[in-house]
Design a protein around this motif. Structure first.
Motif, PDB file in Angstrom:
ATOM      1  N   SER A 134      10.637  13.909  -8.446  1.00  0.00           N
ATOM      2  CA  SER A 134       9.809  14.786  -7.622  1.00  0.00           C
ATOM      3  C   SER A 134       9.810  16.193  -8.165  1.00  0.00           C
ATOM      4  N   ALA A 135      11.000  16.687  -8.512  1.00  0.00           N
ATOM      5  CA  ALA A 135      11.110  18.039  -9.059  1.00  0.00           C
ATOM      6  C   ALA A 135      10.349  18.160 -10.370  1.00  0.00           C
ATOM      7  N   GLN A 136      10.413  17.119 -11.188  1.00  0.00           N
ATOM      8  CA  GLN A 136       9.732  17.146 -12.473  1.00  0.00           C
ATOM      9  C   GLN A 136       8.234  17.298 -12.295  1.00  0.00           C
ATOM     10  N   ARG A 137       7.683  16.685 -11.253  1.00  0.00           N
ATOM     11  CA  ARG A 137       6.253  16.809 -11.002  1.00  0.00           C
ATOM     12  C   ARG A 137       5.882  18.234 -10.610  1.00  0.00           C
ATOM     13  N   GLN A 138       6.851  18.987 -10.088  1.00  0.00           N
ATOM     14  CA  GLN A 138       6.608  20.377  -9.747  1.00  0.00           C
ATOM     15  C   GLN A 138       6.856  21.292 -10.936  1.00  0.00           C
ATOM     16  N   GLY A 139       7.245  20.730 -12.084  1.00  0.00           N
ATOM     17  CA  GLY A 139       7.574  21.537 -13.245  1.00  0.00           C
ATOM     18  C   GLY A 139       8.996  22.036 -13.219  1.00  0.00           C
ATOM     19  N   LEU A 140       9.844  21.469 -12.380  1.00  0.00           N
ATOM     20  CA  LEU A 140      11.231  21.901 -12.240  1.00  0.00           C
ATOM     21  C   LEU A 140      12.157  20.853 -12.825  1.00  0.00           C
ATOM     22  N   LEU A 141      13.111  21.291 -13.640  1.00  0.00           N
ATOM     23  CA  LEU A 141      14.162  20.391 -14.100  1.00  0.00           C
ATOM     24  C   LEU A 141      15.270  20.409 -13.050  1.00  0.00           C
ATOM     25  N   PHE A 142      15.696  19.228 -12.601  1.00  0.00           N
ATOM     26  CA  PHE A 142      16.651  19.150 -11.497  1.00  0.00           C
ATOM     27  C   PHE A 142      17.645  18.026 -11.736  1.00  0.00           C
ATOM     28  N   ARG A 143      18.927  18.339 -11.524  1.00  0.00           N
ATOM     29  CA  ARG A 143      19.984  17.337 -11.614  1.00  0.00           C
ATOM     30  C   ARG A 143      20.939  17.499 -10.434  1.00  0.00           C
ATOM     31  N   GLN A 144      21.289  16.372  -9.803  1.00  0.00           N
ATOM     32  CA  GLN A 144      22.310  16.342  -8.767  1.00  0.00           C
ATOM     33  C   GLN A 144      23.559  15.716  -9.375  1.00  0.00           C
ATOM     34  N   LEU A 145      24.665  16.466  -9.373  1.00  0.00           N
ATOM     35  CA  LEU A 145      25.909  16.043 -10.003  1.00  0.00           C
ATOM     36  C   LEU A 145      26.976  15.879  -8.929  1.00  0.00           C
ATOM     37  N   PHE A 146      28.043  15.135  -9.247  1.00  0.00           N
ATOM     38  CA  PHE A 146      29.026  14.781  -8.211  1.00  0.00           C
ATOM     39  C   PHE A 146      30.439  14.935  -8.745  1.00  0.00           C
ATOM     40  N   GLU A 147      31.333  15.475  -7.889  1.00  0.00           N
ATOM     41  CA  GLU A 147      32.766  15.568  -8.193  1.00  0.00           C
ATOM     42  C   GLU A 147      33.496  14.696  -7.179  1.00  0.00           C
ATOM     43  N   ALA A 148      34.192  13.664  -7.652  1.00  0.00           N
ATOM     44  CA  ALA A 148      34.673  12.594  -6.779  1.00  0.00           C
ATOM     45  C   ALA A 148      35.892  12.973  -5.951  1.00  0.00           C
ATOM     46  N   GLU A 149      36.725  13.902  -6.415  1.00  0.00           N
ATOM     47  CA  GLU A 149      37.948  14.228  -5.682  1.00  0.00           C
ATOM     48  C   GLU A 149      37.654  14.918  -4.353  1.00  0.00           C
ATOM     49  N   SER A 150      36.722  15.881  -4.381  1.00  0.00           N
ATOM     50  CA  SER A 150      36.382  16.624  -3.155  1.00  0.00           C
ATOM     51  C   SER A 150      35.035  16.203  -2.579  1.00  0.00           C
ATOM     52  N   PHE A 151      34.408  15.185  -3.176  1.00  0.00           N
ATOM     53  CA  PHE A 151      33.100  14.707  -2.733  1.00  0.00           C
ATOM     54  C   PHE A 151      32.074  15.855  -2.715  1.00  0.00           C
ATOM     55  N   PRO A 160      11.757  24.372 -17.240  1.00  0.00           N
ATOM     56  CA  PRO A 160      11.726  23.787 -18.587  1.00  0.00           C
ATOM     57  C   PRO A 160      11.029  24.670 -19.625  1.00  0.00           C
ATOM     58  N   LYS A 161      10.154  25.564 -19.179  1.00  0.00           N
ATOM     59  CA  LYS A 161       9.427  26.410 -20.128  1.00  0.00           C
ATOM     60  C   LYS A 161      10.275  27.577 -20.621  1.00  0.00           C
ATOM     61  N   THR A 162      10.906  28.288 -19.685  1.00  0.00           N
ATOM     62  CA  THR A 162      11.709  29.451 -20.082  1.00  0.00           C
ATOM     63  C   THR A 162      13.160  29.088 -20.369  1.00  0.00           C
ATOM     64  N   LYS A 163      13.587  27.894 -19.922  1.00  0.00           N
ATOM     65  CA  LYS A 163      14.959  27.400 -20.076  1.00  0.00           C
ATOM     66  C   LYS A 163      15.965  28.147 -19.203  1.00  0.00           C
ATOM     67  N   GLU A 164      15.505  29.010 -18.322  1.00  0.00           N
ATOM     68  CA  GLU A 164      16.416  29.712 -17.420  1.00  0.00           C
ATOM     69  C   GLU A 164      16.879  28.765 -16.318  1.00  0.00           C
ATOM     70  N   ALA A 165      18.170  28.834 -15.970  1.00  0.00           N
ATOM     71  CA  ALA A 165      18.745  27.834 -15.068  1.00  0.00           C
ATOM     72  C   ALA A 165      19.698  28.466 -14.065  1.00  0.00           C
ATOM     73  N   VAL A 166      19.927  27.703 -12.976  1.00  0.00           N
ATOM     74  CA  VAL A 166      20.856  28.060 -11.903  1.00  0.00           C
ATOM     75  C   VAL A 166      21.723  26.839 -11.617  1.00  0.00           C
ATOM     76  N   LEU A 167      23.014  27.075 -11.363  1.00  0.00           N
ATOM     77  CA  LEU A 167      23.922  25.997 -10.982  1.00  0.00           C
ATOM     78  C   LEU A 167      24.491  26.338  -9.608  1.00  0.00           C
ATOM     79  N   ILE A 168      24.387  25.407  -8.657  1.00  0.00           N
ATOM     80  CA  ILE A 168      24.840  25.634  -7.289  1.00  0.00           C
ATOM     81  C   ILE A 168      26.106  24.831  -7.018  1.00  0.00           C
ATOM     82  N   ASP A 169      27.124  25.499  -6.498  1.00  0.00           N
ATOM     83  CA  ASP A 169      28.405  24.907  -6.090  1.00  0.00           C
ATOM     84  C   ASP A 169      29.104  24.128  -7.212  1.00  0.00           C
ATOM     85  N   PRO A 170      29.390  24.791  -8.331  1.00  0.00           N
ATOM     86  CA  PRO A 170      30.162  24.135  -9.388  1.00  0.00           C
ATOM     87  C   PRO A 170      31.627  23.989  -8.989  1.00  0.00           C
TER      88      PRO A 170
END
Length: 371
Positions: A134-151, A160-170
């Motif tokens: 869905s995000a790709q259709r909006q022109g957005l690169l999106f990944r949902q990642l998971f850390e198993a110890e704390s869920f 994808p054009k400018t390559k600028e990115a944000v990471l939430i709750d690493p």
């Protein structure tokens, strides 16, 4: 902000600036009547589970450049690409604010023509595309990642054009994984964002800043934590053509922030709103009354098809929608008094990592961490 009145029978919001909104379970239409010195124009912003379009009932060749500039400004305010406005044949504009369904409220008027709609997907298929596709259709690169110890869910968003990115709750333990992904995708990580000061894990922002020079840590200015950017209510984190608006949603902690994508198709709610639940309110200046108001006033007011991405889930679920939580969340559909009583009598155990996670997270991304 213009005054508004509500017709409770039909859930129509009538604005003094001559606009009207009507919401059904399937779509939402907002009508704007734009008056100029020479003419009156009808705008309709139409949002459904399969499309979001802005229609102007006027012939493009008959609209002056000055008026087009005004329409462009309105489209920008609605987070809509002005180049994507659809022009339709002009129709008579009602003198009174129209209701988009017949009722006996004062705003009742001849019905506004409905914009053309695309065919709905076949029954049994989701009517809104979800996740990365869905995000790709909006022109957005999106990944949902998971850390198993704390869920914990971590989210990567990028243009994808400018390559600028944000990471939430690493998370500290998966910062190396996140760094590898950012480098593999050729991204420039501008911000490592925390939705709040977590108690169940140490943030990965400090390590990410060392692994990815130029990355800046972000947390709410109300959290009491340190970071490169102490974000305020309404502040936007821009990355390429996209932006995340910070909404203050205290209650789980004083410094909780919900981050909303500029087209309101995604909301990252941290621990304020979970799938069929919410964050606890019995530590870190938690308040059930504040959390209830935050969710009802700052989160549930988003469009029904807005996708909810949360900080944690312990049942294997990954995503929800605003409409689902507004109607199905067993806690936040309660009256305020019942919600407060429930939260005040939860009797939950103390988080296992709180004693060392909170002190580390109060240094949110400026602490020294060995690479």
């Amino acid at each position: 902000m213009p005054r508004k009145d509500t017709c409770k029978r039909r859930r129509i919001v009538l604005y003094a600036v001559r606009s009207a909104e009507f919401t059904t379970s399937d779509d939402r239409q907002t009508v704007y009547i734009v008056e100029t010195d020479h003419d009156t124009y009808l705008f309709i912003l139409f949002t459904s589970e399969v499309e979001r379009n802005l229609y102007l009932y006027a012939r493009e060749e008959e609209v002056s450049d000055e008026v087009k500039e005004n329409f462009t400004n309105l489209a920008n305010e609605l987070s809509f690409d002005p180049e994507a406005i659809t022009y339709l044949p002009k129709v008579p504009v009602p003198r009174r604010l129209p209701c988009l369904a017949p009722c006996d409220c004062p705003g009742d008027a001849p019905r506004v023509p409905s914009p053309p709609r695309r065919a709905r997907p076949p029954d049994g298929l989701p009517r809104r595309p979800y996740g990365a596709r869905s995000a790709q259709r909006q022109g957005l690169l999106f990944r949902q990642l998971f850390e198993a110890e704390s869920f914990t869910y971590t989210y990567l968003l990028a243009d994808p054009k400018t390559k600028e990115a944000v990471l939430i709750d690493p998370v500290l333990e998966t910062a190396q994984r996140d760094t590898t992904l950012v480098k593999q995708l050729g991204l420039n990580l501008l911000y490592a964002v925390n939705t709040h000061c977590h108690t169940d894990h140490i943030t990965g922002t400090g390590l990410l800043k060392q692994l990815l020079p130029g990355c800046r840590s972000v947390i709410s200015r109300d959290s009491g934590a340190s970071a490169d950017i102490l974000i305020r209510e309404g502040h936007a984190l821009k990355f390429g053509a996209f932006a995340l608006e910070a909404r203050s949603t205290p209650g789980h902690t004083d410094g909780c922030r919900t981050y909303v994508l500029n087209d309101q198709s995604m909301a990252f709610t941290g621990d304020a709103l979970l799938i069929r639940g919410c964050g606890r309110t019995d530590f870190q200046q938690g308040s059930p009354e504040a959390l209830y108001r935050s969710v009802r006033e700052k989160i549930f007011t988003l469009p029904g098809d807005c996708l909810i991405y949360l900080a944690h889930d312990y049942t294997g679920q990954t995503i929800s929608t605003m409409e689902e939580e507004r109607t199905l969340n067993p806690r936040l559909t309660l009256p305020l008094e019942a919600f407060v009583e429930l939260m005040n009598n939860s009797n939950l155990p103390k988080p296992k990592q709180i004693d060392f996670a909170v002190p580390a997270n109060l240094k949110c991304g400026v602490q020294d961490v060995a690479v």
